[in-house]
Motif scaffolding. Structure first.
Motif, PDB file in Angstrom:
ATOM      1  N   ILE A 135      36.672  29.044  26.161  1.00  6.38           N
ATOM      2  CA  ILE A 135      35.346  28.557  25.792  1.00  6.38           C
ATOM      3  C   ILE A 135      35.430  27.037  25.812  1.00  6.38           C
ATOM      4  CG2 ILE A 135      33.592  28.427  24.002  1.00  6.38           C
ATOM      5  CD1 ILE A 135      34.475  31.155  23.020  1.00  6.38           C
ATOM      6  N   ASN A 136      34.684  26.421  26.710  1.00  6.99           N
ATOM      7  CA  ASN A 136      34.744  24.968  26.878  1.00  6.99           C
ATOM      8  C   ASN A 136      33.346  24.389  26.768  1.00  6.99           C
ATOM      9  OD1 ASN A 136      35.311  22.343  27.485  1.00  6.99           O
ATOM     10  ND2 ASN A 136      36.107  22.729  29.537  1.00  6.99           N
ATOM     11  N   LEU A 137      32.981  23.984  25.567  1.00  5.27           N
ATOM     12  CA  LEU A 137      31.664  23.405  25.283  1.00  5.27           C
ATOM     13  C   LEU A 137      31.877  22.002  24.733  1.00  5.27           C
ATOM     14  CD1 LEU A 137      30.006  26.482  23.519  1.00  5.27           C
ATOM     15  CD2 LEU A 137      29.862  25.845  25.938  1.00  5.27           C
ATOM     16  N   SER A 174      42.417  31.827  24.913  1.00  6.10           N
ATOM     17  CA  SER A 174      43.507  30.877  25.111  1.00  6.10           C
ATOM     18  C   SER A 174      43.101  29.449  24.765  1.00  6.10           C
ATOM     19  CB  SER A 174      43.984  30.933  26.569  1.00  6.10           C
ATOM     20  OG  SER A 174      44.898  29.906  26.861  1.00  6.10           O
ATOM     21  N   SER A 175      41.827  29.117  24.998  1.00  6.79           N
ATOM     22  CA  SER A 175      41.376  27.742  24.788  1.00  6.79           C
ATOM     23  C   SER A 175      40.002  27.738  24.131  1.00  6.79           C
ATOM     24  CB  SER A 175      41.313  27.002  26.132  1.00  6.79           C
ATOM     25  OG  SER A 175      40.795  25.700  25.975  1.00  6.79           O
ATOM     26  N   LEU A 176      39.864  26.950  23.061  1.00  6.34           N
ATOM     27  CA  LEU A 176      38.596  26.809  22.354  1.00  6.34           C
ATOM     28  C   LEU A 176      38.273  25.333  22.229  1.00  6.34           C
ATOM     29  CD1 LEU A 176      36.204  27.886  20.673  1.00  6.34           C
ATOM     30  CD2 LEU A 176      37.697  27.770  18.657  1.00  6.34           C
ATOM     31  N   THR A 177      37.239  24.906  22.955  1.00  4.58           N
ATOM     32  CA  THR A 177      36.751  23.538  22.872  1.00  4.58           C
ATOM     33  C   THR A 177      35.283  23.558  22.482  1.00  4.58           C
ATOM     34  OG1 THR A 177      38.298  22.709  24.545  1.00  4.58           O
ATOM     35  CG2 THR A 177      36.317  21.399  24.136  1.00  4.58           C
ATOM     36  N   VAL A 178      34.991  23.053  21.294  1.00  4.75           N
ATOM     37  CA  VAL A 178      33.612  22.868  20.822  1.00  4.75           C
ATOM     38  C   VAL A 178      33.595  21.464  20.213  1.00  4.75           C
ATOM     39  CG1 VAL A 178      31.728  23.818  19.453  1.00  4.75           C
ATOM     40  CG2 VAL A 178      33.504  25.338  20.316  1.00  4.75           C
ATOM     41  N   ALA A 179      33.517  20.463  21.094  1.00  7.17           N
ATOM     42  CA  ALA A 179      33.789  19.083  20.687  1.00  7.17           C
ATOM     43  C   ALA A 179      32.611  18.164  20.937  1.00  7.17           C
ATOM     44  CB  ALA A 179      35.009  18.560  21.452  1.00  7.17           C
ATOM     45  N   ARG A 232      46.154  28.477  22.874  1.00 10.86           N
ATOM     46  CA  ARG A 232      46.974  27.342  23.258  1.00 10.86           C
ATOM     47  C   ARG A 232      46.280  25.999  22.981  1.00 10.86           C
ATOM     48  NH1 ARG A 232      51.027  27.565  26.820  1.00 10.86           N
ATOM     49  NH2 ARG A 232      50.237  25.754  27.972  1.00 10.86           N
ATOM     50  N   HIS A 233      44.961  25.980  23.064  1.00  8.80           N
ATOM     51  CA  HIS A 233      44.209  24.734  22.876  1.00  8.80           C
ATOM     52  C   HIS A 233      43.120  24.934  21.832  1.00  8.80           C
ATOM     53  CE1 HIS A 233      45.121  22.712  27.035  1.00  8.80           C
ATOM     54  NE2 HIS A 233      46.184  23.290  26.522  1.00  8.80           N
ATOM     55  N   ILE A 234      43.055  24.030  20.853  1.00  6.93           N
ATOM     56  CA  ILE A 234      41.940  23.957  19.907  1.00  6.93           C
ATOM     57  C   ILE A 234      41.449  22.525  19.904  1.00  6.93           C
ATOM     58  CG2 ILE A 234      41.185  24.194  17.516  1.00  6.93           C
ATOM     59  CD1 ILE A 234      43.403  26.195  17.047  1.00  6.93           C
ATOM     60  N   ASP A 235      40.193  22.330  20.307  1.00  3.69           N
ATOM     61  CA  ASP A 235      39.595  20.997  20.289  1.00  3.69           C
ATOM     62  C   ASP A 235      38.229  21.091  19.616  1.00  3.69           C
ATOM     63  OD1 ASP A 235      38.664  18.460  20.634  1.00  3.69           O
ATOM     64  OD2 ASP A 235      38.887  18.400  22.812  1.00  3.69           O
ATOM     65  N   LEU A 236      38.164  20.607  18.383  1.00  5.08           N
ATOM     66  CA  LEU A 236      36.924  20.610  17.596  1.00  5.08           C
ATOM     67  C   LEU A 236      36.532  19.181  17.217  1.00  5.08           C
ATOM     68  CD1 LEU A 236      37.804  23.619  15.247  1.00  5.08           C
ATOM     69  CD2 LEU A 236      36.561  23.674  17.412  1.00  5.08           C
ATOM     70  N   VAL A 283      49.534  24.374  21.981  1.00  2.25           N
ATOM     71  CA  VAL A 283      50.015  23.144  22.615  1.00  2.25           C
ATOM     72  C   VAL A 283      49.187  21.941  22.181  1.00  2.25           C
ATOM     73  CG1 VAL A 283      50.320  21.979  24.846  1.00  2.25           C
ATOM     74  CG2 VAL A 283      50.921  24.392  24.605  1.00  2.25           C
ATOM     75  N   LEU A 284      47.907  22.160  21.893  1.00  2.00           N
ATOM     76  CA  LEU A 284      47.002  21.057  21.568  1.00  2.00           C
ATOM     77  C   LEU A 284      46.167  21.416  20.359  1.00  2.00           C
ATOM     78  CD1 LEU A 284      44.906  18.943  24.019  1.00  2.00           C
ATOM     79  CD2 LEU A 284      43.732  20.120  22.168  1.00  2.00           C
ATOM     80  N   LEU A 285      46.145  20.520  19.364  1.00  2.00           N
ATOM     81  CA  LEU A 285      45.312  20.677  18.173  1.00  2.00           C
ATOM     82  C   LEU A 285      44.595  19.362  17.926  1.00  2.00           C
ATOM     83  CD1 LEU A 285      44.303  22.229  15.683  1.00  2.00           C
ATOM     84  CD2 LEU A 285      46.380  21.503  14.477  1.00  2.00           C
TER      85      LEU A 285
END
Length: 366
Positions: free
Chosen positions: A73-75, A108-113, A133-137, A157-159
């Motif tokens: 999810i890449n928002l 695997s990847s959550l971006t809600v930034a 693997r990726h969390i970007d909030l 890998v990424l927080l």
């Protein structure tokens, strides 16, 4: 006309095709519940979230090509994608991140930034997602605390949770994230101490913890992270002395300790290190500037301002291969400013407000 057997075959084929090539109903339902907890009124990024197949045409959603399960999810509220360019604006979204997202077991990847208005807390159940693997909030109004069991995310890998309102302490389990390479907790309300065993995170290359309310000592175990390239602990409430071991790290290039309550003397190892950007401004560091410069000293930034440094500028500083920006202002230094590089390109602001420094670019020495 089609016979009943043909119709039955086509129905069976359509069912199988949908099962193989579309997303499962459980993933679709979880996405719709995630969407229902959010409101994005200006750009319409959720307008494409319709139909049965969430693996095709749903903005910001990607599925694993083998298992056909939602994987990404890449928002991102700041984007160069056509949907943002057409609207002539960046995004603004309110609401919260629904715990229903935890039903996406292949995520695997959550971006809600960078949506500015998303509040609420990070769902604790997020730590049950085994492939995350990726969390970007970054860039929201998320509050609450980091999940206590975040260390369960062994593949993380990424927080990135910078620029929010997250409070509480750094969870003890965080140091179990031995695959983590990028940690960004900047500009939150996090307090307490930095875990003393942070050196367990051997793959960490960037640790950005600035502008929080952290206190206590800088753990010496940072020096055990052999891949650490950037360490930013600025604008916290850290105290004690600067560990000399930080200057012995093989790849550390940026060390920012600006705006803390650090005391003691300046470790000579920092001056003779491979660090190229060193900022220890706005602390209470005492004693002389170490006379430890040499041909391997290469500083794009060397900021020692607003401390309690005494003595003269070290003679060895002229042997540094490069010093781009030097600031020793607001200390208690005395003596003559040497001529030649790196001093010949600096203005008076680099030396202002010391006890008795003299020479160009300040007043002549008597």
């Amino acid at each position: 006309m089609l016979g009943s057997r043909t119709i039955s075959f086509l129905f069976l084929f359509a069912t199988i095709f949908s099962a193989v090539h579309g997303c499962p109903p459980s993933d679709r339902a979880a996405l719709l519940a995630f969407k229902a907890a959010l409101s994005e009124p200006y750009i319409g990024i959720f307008n494409s979230w319709k139909g049965n197949d969430c693996c095709h045409g749903w903005y910001g959603v990607q599925c694993d090509p083998v298992h056909r399960r939602v994987a990404d999810i890449n928002l991102h509220g700041i984007s160069e994608e056509p949907i943002f360019q057409k609207a002539h604006r960046t995004g603004y979204m309110t609401g919260k991140i629904s715990p229903e997202i935890c039903k996406l077991s292949w995520l695997s990847s959550l971006t809600v930034a960078e949506w500015k208005g998303i509040s609420g807390s990070i769902p604790a159940c997020i730590t049950s997602l085994p492939f995350l693997r990726h969390i970007d909030l970054t860039g929201n109004k998320i509050s609450g605390e980091l999940p206590a069991d975040i260390g369960r995310l062994s593949r993380l890998v990424l927080l990135h949770v910078a620029d929010n309102q997250i409070a509480g302490q750094i969870p003890r389990s965080l140091t179990n994230l031995t695959s983590l390479a990028h940690l960004d907790l900047r500009n939150n309300l996090i307090q307490g101490t930095i875990p003393s065993d942070i050196g367990k995170m051997k793959k960490l290359s960037r640790a950005l913890l600035s502008r929080n309310r952290l206190q206590g000592l800088i753990p010496d175990s940072f020096s055990a992270i052999y891949r650490l390239l950037v360490l930013d602990l600025s604008f916290n409430r850290l105290s004690g002395s600067i560990p000399a071991s930080l200057g012995k790290m093989s790849v550390l290039a940026t060390l920012n300790l600006d705006g803390n309550n650090l005391s003691g003397t300046m470790p000579a190892s920092l001056i003779s290190s491979r660090i190229s950007s060193l900022n220890v401004s706005r602390n209470a560091i005492e004693g002389p500037i170490p006379d430890a410069f040499g041909p391997s000293s290469y500083f794009t930034v060397l900021d020692l301002s607003y401390n309690k440094l005494k003595g003269s500028l070290p003679k060895s500083i002229g042997s540094a291969s490069y010093i781009g920006h030097l600031d020793v202002s607001h200390n208690h230094l005395c003596g003559r400013i040497p001529a030649g590089p790196p001093f010949d390109h600096l203005d008076s602001s680099s030396f202002f407000a010391n006890d008795c420094l003299c020479g160009k670019p300040l007043k002549p020495c008597r």
